[in-house]
Design a protein around this motif. Structure first.
Motif, PDB file in Angstrom:
ATOM      1  N   LYS A  57       0.830  -1.200   0.000  1.00  0.00           N
ATOM      2  CA  LYS A  57       0.000   0.000   0.000  1.00  0.00           C
ATOM      3  C   LYS A  57       0.871   1.259   0.000  1.00  0.00           C
ATOM      4  O   LYS A  57       1.977   1.270   0.537  1.00  0.00           O
ATOM      5  N   TRP A  58       0.329   2.325  -0.593  1.00  0.00           N
ATOM      6  CA  TRP A  58       1.062   3.585  -0.669  1.00  0.00           C
ATOM      7  C   TRP A  58       1.384   4.131   0.717  1.00  0.00           C
ATOM      8  O   TRP A  58       2.447   4.725   0.936  1.00  0.00           O
ATOM      9  N   LEU A  59       0.490   3.948   1.665  1.00  0.00           N
ATOM     10  CA  LEU A  59       0.750   4.415   3.027  1.00  0.00           C
ATOM     11  C   LEU A  59       1.970   3.717   3.624  1.00  0.00           C
ATOM     12  O   LEU A  59       2.757   4.334   4.346  1.00  0.00           O
ATOM     13  N   THR A  60       2.123   2.444   3.312  1.00  0.00           N
ATOM     14  CA  THR A  60       3.272   1.688   3.816  1.00  0.00           C
ATOM     15  C   THR A  60       4.571   2.201   3.204  1.00  0.00           C
ATOM     16  O   THR A  60       5.585   2.342   3.892  1.00  0.00           O
ATOM     17  N   TRP A 198      -3.362   0.615   9.074  1.00  0.00           N
ATOM     18  CA  TRP A 198      -4.044   0.626   7.772  1.00  0.00           C
ATOM     19  C   TRP A 198      -4.104  -0.749   7.107  1.00  0.00           C
ATOM     20  O   TRP A 198      -4.245  -0.886   5.909  1.00  0.00           O
TER      21      TRP A 198
END
Length: 326
Positions: A57-60, A198
């Protein structure tokens, strides 16, 4: 019956030889296991790169970029500029922050890191240097980590004054509780934060953390290898350390290596006018503004200019002279 005479030193010699053999066996076993761990980590990092391009994921990705910079700051502003070179002083809260950031990097204890780095500067690229660049690029980059230290390196390390570090409560705490601190800051926080907040998978979070860790480690090691092989030498053309533009970008301000070896006590680790290229210097300057960092040492413009004119190779890669003329 004739009495058998024995040399009183014989048993002592045998004991010493036996002790040396045991120590050598222990060291060899450590080197073997450490090499195996390095192979696993590099394979995991490659897999982490694949996951980064496919399912992570982009957040990661953003989170791991943040942890990358925090752990790098722990090395550059903490272990390097503060504790190895004492180029500035930090109040207790900032020391704790830097110790926690450094623990994310998993690069031995700060005391051991600083000892090796002080020896490196004292014996730069000679037999006493832990990562002597004259022994080849591979050795200066990572080979020194998987080989036994030479007797000269041990001798120089033992002769190094480390009293300021062994009396520092933050560093003594980190050395005493190194394993749980590494477990919390290197493993638990970077791995489980993406999972908890998330919903990242364990597989993705773990391998992204390994990718982040290996990247920080290799960037740090590049200062010992790349910056001692390629680049310009505006301040001393007679030494191996060089200025390296590309390395400076990833090492958040540690690429001005020719300057740093000439003026190792300068907290900026770079010539005047280059704060725009050093995240580490920004970090220290911010805490100086709120009073947590102080007594920052710098080289005067006149000293820098005179040294460049006297021993430099004539290059002006970073525009320092233009800055000085303004």
């Amino acid at each position: 019956m004739a009495e058998t005479l024995t040399d009183p030193n014989e048993n002592s010699t045998e004991k010493k030889l036996s002790k040396i053999k045991r120590e050598s066996k222990t060291i060899n076993q450590f080197v073997i296991w450490f090499t195996i761990v390095l192979v696993y980590l590099h394979l995991s990092a490659l897999y982490g790169l694949y996951l980064c391009l496919t399912t992570v994921k982009w957040l990661t990705i953003g989170f791991d970029l943040l942890v990358y910079h925090l752990s790098a700051i722990g090395v550059t502003a903490g272990a390097h500029r503060l504790w190895s070179h004492r180029s500035y002083k930090a109040k207790f809260p900032l020391q704790v922050i830097l110790m926690m950031f450094y623990s994310m990097s998993l690069q031995n204890t700060i005391i051991n890191w600083a000892r090796d780095h002080r020896v490196h500067h004292k014996c730069s690229d000679t037999d006493g240097d832990p990562h002597n660049a004259n022994r080849g690029f591979f050795f200066s980059h990572i080979g020194w980590l998987v080989t036994k230290k030479s007797d000269e390196v041990k001798k120089q390390g033992n002769s190094m004054d480390m009293s300021d570090l062994y009396t520092n409560p933050v560093l003594c705490f980190q050395k005493k509780y190194a394993l749980p601190l590494f477990g919390i800051f290197w493993f638990i926080i970077p791995t489980f934060t993406p999972m908890y907040f998330w919903g990242e998978t364990l597989n993705n979070a773990w391998h992204m953390n390994i990718l982040r860790y290996l990247t920080v480690m290799h960037v740090t090691l590049c200062v010992n290898s790349v910056a001692h092989k390629w680049g310009y030498k505006p301040y001393d053309k007679n030494i191996l350390p060089s200025q390296n533009i590309l390395l400076n970008t990833f090492a958040i301000g540690e690429g001005f290596h020719n300057y740093h070896h000439v003026f190792p006590w300068d907290y900026q680790a770079a010539e005047f006018g280059n704060k725009k290229l050093s995240l580490t210097t920004w970090f220290i300057d911010f805490f100086a503004k709120i009073g947590w960092a102080y007594d920052m040492k710098t080289a005067s413009e006149e000293v820098v200019r005179n040294r460049a004119e006297r021993t430099g190779d004539g290059t002006d890669l970073w525009g320092a002279r233009d800055y000085q003329e303004k």
